[in-house]
Design an enzyme around this catalytic site. Structure first.
Site, PDB file in Angstrom:
ATOM      1  N   ARG B  66       0.800  -1.218   0.000  1.00 10.60           N
ATOM      2  CA  ARG B  66       0.000   0.000   0.000  1.00 10.60           C
ATOM      3  C   ARG B  66       0.837   1.274   0.000  1.00 10.60           C
ATOM      4  O   ARG B  66       0.515   2.221  -0.693  1.00 10.60           O
ATOM      5  CB  ARG B  66      -1.001  -0.014   1.144  1.00 10.60           C
ATOM      6  N   THR B  67       1.916   1.293   0.732  1.00 10.55           N
ATOM      7  CA  THR B  67       2.712   2.515   0.775  1.00 10.55           C
ATOM      8  C   THR B  67       3.342   2.790  -0.582  1.00 10.55           C
ATOM      9  O   THR B  67       3.320   3.914  -1.082  1.00 10.55           O
ATOM     10  CB  THR B  67       3.786   2.416   1.871  1.00 10.55           C
ATOM     11  N   LYS B  94      23.856  -3.871   4.319  1.00  8.73           N
ATOM     12  CA  LYS B  94      23.870  -2.528   4.884  1.00  8.73           C
ATOM     13  C   LYS B  94      25.205  -1.822   4.621  1.00  8.73           C
ATOM     14  O   LYS B  94      26.105  -2.387   4.037  1.00  8.73           O
ATOM     15  CB  LYS B  94      23.589  -2.611   6.388  1.00  8.73           C
ATOM     16  N   ARG B 116      12.116   3.184   1.592  1.00  8.18           N
ATOM     17  CA  ARG B 116      11.777   2.356   2.753  1.00  8.18           C
ATOM     18  C   ARG B 116      12.924   1.394   2.986  1.00  8.18           C
ATOM     19  O   ARG B 116      13.446   0.795   2.049  1.00  8.18           O
ATOM     20  CB  ARG B 116      10.498   1.566   2.526  1.00  8.18           C
ATOM     21  N   HIS B 144       7.805   6.647  10.378  1.00  8.97           N
ATOM     22  CA  HIS B 144       7.024   6.478   9.159  1.00  8.97           C
ATOM     23  C   HIS B 144       6.156   7.739   9.062  1.00  8.97           C
ATOM     24  O   HIS B 144       4.963   7.715   9.347  1.00  8.97           O
ATOM     25  CB  HIS B 144       6.166   5.212   9.277  1.00  8.97           C
TER      26      HIS B 144
END
Lengths: 433, 317
Positions: B66-67, B94, B116, B144
């Site tokens: 959804r985001t 990372k 994200r 967020h």
């Protein structure tokens, strides 16, 4: 049923109520399952019609005992012990409440098993039975059990049985989570890696017997870790079985810090030492192992001072197939529920502890910690009462034991004093005549 | 009919990395602007040209439906060219690799990057290495911000205000970036914030966040105007943080009975995706007092507002 539960008047008794620090000559009246009065001179005149009048002739009347750690084999090991047999043994030992352990098969790690235990006990036991539930699923030590739902179903505390939870993160989270439900965690503290292959207390005696020893540090290290976690989480914690002065000083410090920490000692560690292993007596093979005499003496002193809160039996029935083996191969564990009080009386007769202090650790304290009724003779409370003869000498004969298994370290022991009557909820369930 | 844009709000910073650091006026400015986009989004003609010629990259190191969809639609409706890059998080390491990715992308001259990442602070690290605007679409358990903005917009449209409301946030506070951003935003706008969770799902020090901490639903929901449920990840409900799904549902699930502890006109929210029957029952999630679908609608509007407000500060704007 009326005759079954007719009122009972215990007269000419020495009434000891550790919950109120009372010790006086008097009478105690029980009716409708409740203690009505405990005072001097109730007399036969002032009691309801049909009351059974028992002349105690100076014997001790005390609250029934709560045994905080007793293994009963239901479900899964009914050949070792059932609620029926365990409760017969308990009644003969003055124990009116058994707290059974979750290391059954299946383990008591689900609300449905708690329910099973409570129903079986209700139908077959002659004393009260409350289960401790598993702290982790399947007692495996890696996932916490349903502490909230198990407590709601009737579990009185949470324990991993006779095995430590080695994962500190699991223990931390369990303590944190249990705090929200005000649930008590009872932990057996023995580092399994340090136990290794050890089968008795490490030291000269083990060396002479050629047996591998377990250091006291195995117990103390785990207890010390737990105290740090209790400090971190604020959880309610009970050390299941402390045995040595090193552990006692850890406990002392934690109590001084104000942590919600308490501890039990088993009757075996209070009355026996490693020398009792003698020539490889497997009935004296225990976890933690029997320690040296100076450890035992320190433990009794800690009990007398109140540092150790509770005395329990650590009742663990083992049949001959698991005990009639070379020492290292035999299962650990001893039965004890029936002999716990009289073994404790040895300490009283030797002048090592006051009778009232012993009775407090056997009745009032465990009931308080577990939030159970009992452990008091306060008028209005449940009539779980015992009558103790302090003086008659006798010899323990294992064949007289009510337990299904006979693995007592007190076989043929000379004992002084015994329970002569046990009353549960106002009904006499045991009488020695 | 075209809606005339009234708000000329400009965000004074180049990036939107979190709610922390936004002033009350900036939050209100973004919400006002978003409110205008809600109306735009309800028209047939939803397209605007304010981002025409701009390149927006949606860089998602963590799966999202959804985001990501919401940011994509938002960018497209404002006329930007939108590129989605979903990186399998296991193949990305990372540190250096993240920075290398940033440098590579930077060389392609995007105008806005929406990121994200599963690690807290990773978005900020990336922002330091990049010339364009960066929008945090969720970094680990940290922030967020667009979720908190869309929640605030949803509350404001239904309650008419945020100041003075009691908002209860329930569930996995420990791991939730949604909770952190919401706590900061709601406190900034003057709401009274409560959190409800078992102690294992509360971060140590949470009581210093300006929230009231409760450990049971009855206490936590009492007199609440808004009940905000959080998702509990399945891997956290099998004995590690809570004993089981059943026990969590029994003590911390929102159902008709527990929802009744809140005010009669309380409204319920959930950032999604829901575990129906665990943290929230369908009767509440789909009930008349549920704002859950409206939250999704507000999401697109809020993201348009953020893109628009940031674009007004871009070079050559």
């Amino acid at each position: 049923m009326l005759s079954d539960r007719r009122p009972i008047l215990l007269t000419n008794a020495r009434i000891i109520d550790p919950s109120r620090n009372l010790d006086f000559p008097g009478d105690l009246l029980i009716a409708d399952g409740v203690i009505r009065e405990a005072k001097q001179g109730i007399g036969a005149a002032g009691v309801p019609e049909g009351t059974e009048i028992v002349d105690c002739k100076g014997k001790v009347v005390a609250p029934g005992l709560t045994d905080m750690r007793a293994f009963v084999g239901e479900p899964g090991a009914e050949y070792r012990e059932t609620f029926a047999s365990a409760s017969q043994a308990a009644a003969a030992g003055g124990v009116t409440t058994i707290v059974c352990q979750p290391n059954t098969n299946p383990a008591i790690d689900e609300p449905a098993v708690v329910d099973f235990v409570l129903r079986r006990a209700r139908d077959t036991a002659i004393v009260h039975v409350h289960p401790m539930a598993a702290l982790t699923k399947g007692l495996k030590g890696d996932e916490m059990a349903e502490i909230g739902l198990l407590k709601a179903a009737g579990a009185v505390a949470f324990t991993n049985g006779a095995v430590s939870v080695t994962n500190a993160q699991v223990m931390r989270r369990a303590l944190t989570y249990a705090r929200d439900f005000d649930a008590l965690i009872v932990h057996h503290t023995e580092d399994p890696d340090l136990i290794g292959d050890g089968v008795m207390n490490e030291g000269e005696f083990a060396a002479r017997l050629g047996l591998i020893g377990t250091p006291k540090a195995a117990e103390t290290i785990m207890l010390e870790r737990d105290m740090r976690l209790v400090g971190l989480t604020g959880g309610r914690y009970h050390a299941a079985s402390v045995t040595c002065p090193e552990s006692l000083s850890v406990l002392q410090r934690a109590k001084e810090e104000g942590y919600a920490v308490t501890a039990s000692a088993s009757i075996n560690h209070l009355t026996l030492n490693e020398v009792d292993v003698g020539s490889y007596r497997t009935f004296c093979k225990l976890t933690p192992p029997l320690r040296a005499e100076q450890d035992r003496a320190a433990l009794v002193a800690a009990l007398a001072s109140g540092l150790v809160d509770v005395v329990m039996s650590d009742h663990d029935p083992q049949d001959v197939e698991t005990k009639r083996l070379p020492f290292a191969e035999a299962e650990p564990g001893a039965i004890g529920i029936e002999t716990m009080l009289v073994a404790g009386l040895r300490l009283v007769h030797n002048g090592e502890i006051e009778l009232a202090a012993l009775l407090k650790a056997l009745s009032t304290r465990p009931a308080e910690l577990l939030g159970l009724p009992g452990g008091t003779l306060r008028p209005g409370s449940a009539a779980d009462v015992i009558v103790i003869d302090l003086d008659t000498p006798w010899v323990r004969d294992r064949d007289d034991l009510k337990s299904k298994c006979k693995n007592t370290p007190f076989d043929e022991a000379r004992l002084t004093g015994r329970v002569v009557r046990t009353i549960v909820a106002g009904r006499t369930v045991y009488e020695f005549v | 009919m075209n809606i005339v844009q009234k708000s000329s709000f400009v965000l004074s910073q180049r990036h939107l990395l979190g709610i922390e650091g936004l002033s009350r006026d900036e939050i209100v400015g973004l919400l006002d602007l978003a409110g205008e986009f809600v109306d735009l989004n309800r028209q047939i003609e939803k397209k605007r040209a304010s981002l025409r010629g701009r390149t927006q990259v949606n860089l998602f190191f963590e799966v999202s439906t959804r985001t990501q969809a919401s940011f994509e639609l938002a960018g497209k409706r404002l006329g930007a060219d939108v590129m989605n890059m979903s990186t399998n998080s296991s193949s990305m390491r990372k540190g250096e690799t993240l920075i290398d990715t940033a440098v590579t992308l930077n060389a392609m001259r995007p105008d806005i990057i929406v990121v994200r990442h599963h690690a807290s602070g990773a978005v900020e690290l990336l922002a330091r290495k990049i010339d364009c605007s960066v929008i945090n679409a969720g970094d680990g358990s940290h922030e967020h911000p667009t979720q908190a903005l869309l929640d605030a917009l949803t509350i404001r449209r239904n309650k008419g205000r945020i100041e003075g409301l009691t908002v209860t946030i329930c569930g996995d506070i420990l791991h939730s970036r949604v909770a952190r951003s919401n706590i900061i935003l709601l406190n900034t706008l003057g709401a009274r914030v409560r959190v409800v969770a078992p102690s294992t799902l509360l971060p140590p020090g949470i009581e210093r966040f300006g929230v009231e901490v409760c450990r049971d639903m009855r206490q936590g929901l009492r007199d609440a105007d808004i009940v905000m449920m959080l998702r509990l990840q399945r891997e956290r409900m099998n004995g590690s943080f809570v004993p089981s799904l059943q026990e969590y549902a029994a003590y911390f699930g929102l159902n008709a009975k527990t929802f009744a502890y809140a005010k009669p006109d309380a409204l319920v929210m959930h950032p999604g995706p829901m575990n129906r029957g665990v943290e929230i029952d369908s009767e509440v999630a789909d009930g008349a007092q549920s704002l859950i679908r409206e939250q999704v609608e507000m999401g697109v509007a809020v993201r348009m507002a953020v893109l628009e407000a940031l674009s007004r500060t871009l070079p050559n704007a």
